[in-house]
Design a protein around this motif. Structure first.
Motif, PDB file in Angstrom:
ATOM      1  N   TYR A 283       0.874  -1.171   0.000  1.00  0.00           N
ATOM      2  CA  TYR A 283       0.000   0.000   0.000  1.00  0.00           C
ATOM      3  C   TYR A 283       0.909   1.217   0.000  1.00  0.00           C
ATOM      4  CZ  TYR A 283      -4.077   2.866   1.380  1.00  0.00           C
ATOM      5  OH  TYR A 283      -5.097   3.778   1.428  1.00  0.00           O
ATOM      6  N   PHE A 284       0.602   2.156  -0.899  1.00  0.00           N
ATOM      7  CA  PHE A 284       1.500   3.284  -1.116  1.00  0.00           C
ATOM      8  C   PHE A 284       0.700   4.582  -1.061  1.00  0.00           C
ATOM      9  CE2 PHE A 284       4.923   0.528  -2.363  1.00  0.00           C
ATOM     10  CZ  PHE A 284       4.253  -0.586  -2.850  1.00  0.00           C
ATOM     11  N   LEU A 285       1.324   5.607  -0.503  1.00  0.00           N
ATOM     12  CA  LEU A 285       0.626   6.869  -0.311  1.00  0.00           C
ATOM     13  C   LEU A 285       1.531   8.020  -0.707  1.00  0.00           C
ATOM     14  CD1 LEU A 285       0.401   4.925   2.526  1.00  0.00           C
ATOM     15  CD2 LEU A 285      -1.507   6.467   2.889  1.00  0.00           C
ATOM     16  N   TRP A 286       0.914   9.115  -1.109  1.00  0.00           N
ATOM     17  CA  TRP A 286       1.612  10.380  -1.318  1.00  0.00           C
ATOM     18  C   TRP A 286       1.036  11.419  -0.365  1.00  0.00           C
ATOM     19  CZ3 TRP A 286       5.825  11.375  -4.302  1.00  0.00           C
ATOM     20  CH2 TRP A 286       6.173  10.413  -5.260  1.00  0.00           C
ATOM     21  N   TYR A 287       1.967  12.146   0.269  1.00  0.00           N
ATOM     22  CA  TYR A 287       1.596  13.232   1.166  1.00  0.00           C
ATOM     23  C   TYR A 287       2.236  14.519   0.661  1.00  0.00           C
ATOM     24  CZ  TYR A 287      -0.091   9.976   4.768  1.00  0.00           C
ATOM     25  OH  TYR A 287      -0.792   9.019   5.468  1.00  0.00           O
ATOM     26  N   LYS A 288       1.554  15.625   0.941  1.00  0.00           N
ATOM     27  CA  LYS A 288       2.072  16.951   0.617  1.00  0.00           C
ATOM     28  C   LYS A 288       2.320  17.680   1.932  1.00  0.00           C
ATOM     29  CE  LYS A 288      -0.850  20.105  -1.076  1.00  0.00           C
ATOM     30  NZ  LYS A 288      -1.644  20.840  -2.082  1.00  0.00           N
ATOM     31  N   LYS A 289       3.407  18.421   1.998  1.00  0.00           N
ATOM     32  CA  LYS A 289       3.715  19.119   3.245  1.00  0.00           C
ATOM     33  C   LYS A 289       4.104  20.560   2.981  1.00  0.00           C
ATOM     34  CE  LYS A 289       6.326  18.735   7.551  1.00  0.00           C
ATOM     35  NZ  LYS A 289       6.585  20.180   7.623  1.00  0.00           N
ATOM     36  N   TYR A 290       3.387  21.480   3.631  1.00  0.00           N
ATOM     37  CA  TYR A 290       3.761  22.892   3.628  1.00  0.00           C
ATOM     38  C   TYR A 290       4.608  23.169   4.860  1.00  0.00           C
ATOM     39  CZ  TYR A 290       0.041  23.567   0.159  1.00  0.00           C
ATOM     40  OH  TYR A 290      -0.760  23.496  -0.957  1.00  0.00           O
ATOM     41  N   PRO A 291       5.426  24.214   4.829  1.00  0.00           N
ATOM     42  CA  PRO A 291       6.240  24.569   6.007  1.00  0.00           C
ATOM     43  C   PRO A 291       5.393  24.751   7.255  1.00  0.00           C
ATOM     44  CG  PRO A 291       6.918  25.847   4.095  1.00  0.00           C
ATOM     45  CD  PRO A 291       5.687  25.113   3.694  1.00  0.00           C
ATOM     46  N   ALA A 292       5.882  24.248   8.367  1.00  0.00           N
ATOM     47  CA  ALA A 292       5.238  24.409   9.680  1.00  0.00           C
ATOM     48  C   ALA A 292       3.881  23.703   9.774  1.00  0.00           C
ATOM     49  CB  ALA A 292       5.093  25.881  10.058  1.00  0.00           C
ATOM     50  N   GLU A 293       3.596  22.790   8.845  1.00  0.00           N
ATOM     51  CA  GLU A 293       2.376  21.996   8.939  1.00  0.00           C
ATOM     52  C   GLU A 293       2.734  20.518   8.887  1.00  0.00           C
ATOM     53  OE1 GLU A 293      -0.481  25.154   6.526  1.00  0.00           O
ATOM     54  OE2 GLU A 293      -0.551  23.009   6.066  1.00  0.00           O
ATOM     55  N   GLY A 294       1.798  19.669   9.328  1.00  0.00           N
ATOM     56  CA  GLY A 294       2.014  18.240   9.190  1.00  0.00           C
ATOM     57  C   GLY A 294       1.735  17.800   7.767  1.00  0.00           C
ATOM     58  N   PRO A 295       2.205  16.599   7.393  1.00  0.00           N
ATOM     59  CA  PRO A 295       1.912  16.061   6.050  1.00  0.00           C
ATOM     60  C   PRO A 295       0.404  15.903   5.851  1.00  0.00           C
ATOM     61  CG  PRO A 295       3.654  14.786   7.134  1.00  0.00           C
ATOM     62  CD  PRO A 295       3.064  15.695   8.173  1.00  0.00           C
TER      63      PRO A 295
ATOM     64  N   PHE B  95      -2.507  14.090   3.527  1.00  0.00           N
ATOM     65  CA  PHE B  95      -2.720  12.969   2.606  1.00  0.00           C
ATOM     66  C   PHE B  95      -3.245  13.473   1.261  1.00  0.00           C
ATOM     67  CE2 PHE B  95      -3.763   8.943   0.962  1.00  0.00           C
ATOM     68  CZ  PHE B  95      -5.049   8.987   0.459  1.00  0.00           C
ATOM     69  N   LEU B  96      -2.668  12.927   0.175  1.00  0.00           N
ATOM     70  CA  LEU B  96      -3.094  13.305  -1.170  1.00  0.00           C
ATOM     71  C   LEU B  96      -3.841  12.171  -1.863  1.00  0.00           C
ATOM     72  CD1 LEU B  96      -0.171  15.102  -3.026  1.00  0.00           C
ATOM     73  CD2 LEU B  96      -2.486  15.948  -2.678  1.00  0.00           C
ATOM     74  N   ILE B  97      -3.162  11.049  -2.014  1.00  0.00           N
ATOM     75  CA  ILE B  97      -3.706   9.957  -2.808  1.00  0.00           C
ATOM     76  C   ILE B  97      -2.966   8.682  -2.443  1.00  0.00           C
ATOM     77  CG2 ILE B  97      -2.112  10.318  -4.768  1.00  0.00           C
ATOM     78  CD1 ILE B  97      -4.535   9.703  -6.627  1.00  0.00           C
ATOM     79  N   SER B  98      -3.634   7.539  -2.607  1.00  0.00           N
ATOM     80  CA  SER B  98      -2.995   6.261  -2.286  1.00  0.00           C
ATOM     81  C   SER B  98      -3.293   5.248  -3.371  1.00  0.00           C
ATOM     82  CB  SER B  98      -3.492   5.748  -0.937  1.00  0.00           C
ATOM     83  OG  SER B  98      -4.896   5.510  -0.986  1.00  0.00           O
ATOM     84  N   ILE B  99      -2.552   4.128  -3.309  1.00  0.00           N
ATOM     85  CA  ILE B  99      -2.797   3.049  -4.252  1.00  0.00           C
ATOM     86  C   ILE B  99      -2.453   1.726  -3.587  1.00  0.00           C
ATOM     87  CG2 ILE B  99      -0.498   3.224  -5.323  1.00  0.00           C
ATOM     88  CD1 ILE B  99      -1.949   2.542  -8.017  1.00  0.00           C
ATOM     89  N   SER B 100      -3.303   0.736  -3.808  1.00  0.00           N
ATOM     90  CA  SER B 100      -3.050  -0.611  -3.325  1.00  0.00           C
ATOM     91  C   SER B 100      -2.251  -1.364  -4.389  1.00  0.00           C
ATOM     92  CB  SER B 100      -4.379  -1.316  -3.086  1.00  0.00           C
ATOM     93  OG  SER B 100      -4.207  -2.701  -2.984  1.00  0.00           O
TER      94      SER B 100
ATOM     95  N   LYS C 196      -3.013   1.938 -11.183  1.00  0.00           N
ATOM     96  CA  LYS C 196      -3.303   3.356 -11.385  1.00  0.00           C
ATOM     97  C   LYS C 196      -4.453   3.765 -10.485  1.00  0.00           C
ATOM     98  CE  LYS C 196      -5.044   6.395 -15.069  1.00  0.00           C
ATOM     99  NZ  LYS C 196      -5.461   6.439 -16.503  1.00  0.00           N
ATOM    100  N   ASN C 197      -4.355   4.977  -9.952  1.00  0.00           N
ATOM    101  CA  ASN C 197      -5.462   5.549  -9.200  1.00  0.00           C
ATOM    102  C   ASN C 197      -5.509   7.046  -9.468  1.00  0.00           C
ATOM    103  OD1 ASN C 197      -7.645   5.656  -7.444  1.00  0.00           O
ATOM    104  ND2 ASN C 197      -6.383   5.986  -5.641  1.00  0.00           N
ATOM    105  N   GLU C 198      -6.699   7.530  -9.781  1.00  0.00           N
ATOM    106  CA  GLU C 198      -6.873   8.949 -10.120  1.00  0.00           C
ATOM    107  C   GLU C 198      -7.768   9.646  -9.129  1.00  0.00           C
ATOM    108  OE1 GLU C 198      -7.880   8.345 -14.545  1.00  0.00           O
ATOM    109  OE2 GLU C 198      -7.740  10.508 -14.317  1.00  0.00           O
ATOM    110  N   ASP C 199      -7.444  10.907  -8.840  1.00  0.00           N
ATOM    111  CA  ASP C 199      -8.309  11.735  -8.012  1.00  0.00           C
ATOM    112  C   ASP C 199      -8.137  13.171  -8.480  1.00  0.00           C
ATOM    113  OD1 ASP C 199      -8.699  12.372  -4.404  1.00  0.00           O
ATOM    114  OD2 ASP C 199      -9.849  13.008  -6.145  1.00  0.00           O
ATOM    115  N   GLY C 200      -9.037  13.605  -9.352  1.00  0.00           N
ATOM    116  CA  GLY C 200      -8.950  14.962  -9.865  1.00  0.00           C
ATOM    117  C   GLY C 200      -7.690  15.185 -10.676  1.00  0.00           C
TER     118      GLY C 200
END
Lengths: 112, 116
Positions: free
Chosen positions: A32-44, A46-51, A56-60
């Motif tokens: 299971y794989f995930l992508w996270y986005k992180k801005y400065p001074a914030e926690g990661p 969640f963006l999108i994941s894939i099993s 392939k997995n699409e979200d917008g």
């Protein structure tokens, strides 16, 4: 032993174009794989994941591709926007564990 | 609904002191995780709770680090005899993971710990 690697420390793209962020892994137990986005001074965030049963997995504007034979995944952002500028982390886990193993991150800069 | 919250947001302490970092997970999430992120690196796993028990504490670097989750909700990460190398951002995440399943972890904003 870096089990998840993001080999590009940074990426710069023009607004409206495609951003492609890459990630490689070595542990065959990851399913299971995930992508996270992180801005400065914030926690990661969640963006999108894939099993591992999918390739392939699409979200917008975000699509994640998984190539299990190559142990490689990528995140495509189309079209890129200046607000997408952030650090992007790839993460992997398994039904056998709870923990996420993260890559080192890629700094994405989208220029107007 | 409310996300994961962490307090304090910043903590400055002196070498050798004891610190406690608190995490409030998303309501109803049974799984809670602690990670540590050093500058220029991705988050590194410390410990994972399923309910009140530590299901995996393999990431704790040594016995100066300890975490509890006595009622299966709020968790506290405790660091004794702090060292300068403990300086990092400590992140907490929660999820609705059940044993044997995969899940999405949702992160709090982190606590930035600075040991002088």
């Amino acid at each position: 032993d870096q089990q998840v690697k993001q080999n590009s420390p940074s990426l710069s793209v023009q607004e409206g174009r495609i951003s492609i962020l890459n990630c490689d892994y070595t542990n065959s137990m990851f399913d299971y794989f995930l992508w996270y986005k992180k801005y400065p001074a914030e926690g990661p965030t969640f963006l999108i994941s894939i099993s591992s049963i999918k390739d392939k997995n699409e979200d917008g504007r975000f699509t994640v591709f998984l190539n299990k034979s190559a142990k490689h995944l990528s995140l495509h952002i189309v079209p890129s926007q200046p607000g997408d500028s952030a650090v992007y982390f790839c993460a992997a886990t398994s039904t056998s564990y709870g923990k996420l193993t993260f890559g080192q991150g890629t700094i994405l800069t989208v220029h107007p | 609904g409310a996300g994961v919250s962490q307090t304090p947001s910043n903590k400055v302490t002196e070498k050798g002191k004891y610190v406690e970092l608190r995490c409030d997970p998303i309501s109803g999430h049974t799984a809670l995780y602690w990670y540590r992120q050093s500058l220029g690196q991705g988050p590194e796993f410390l410990i994972y709770f399923q309910g009140t028990g530590a299901a995996d504490d393999s990431g704790l670097p040594n016995d100066r680090f300890f975490a509890v989750r006595p009622e299966g909700s709020v968790s506290t990460l405790k660091i004794q005899r702090t060292e300068r190398g403990d300086s990092a951002v400590y992140l907490c995440a929660s999820s609705s993971k059940r044993p044997g399943g995969t899940d999405t972890q949702y992160f709090g904003p982190g606590t930035r710990l600075t040991v002088l």
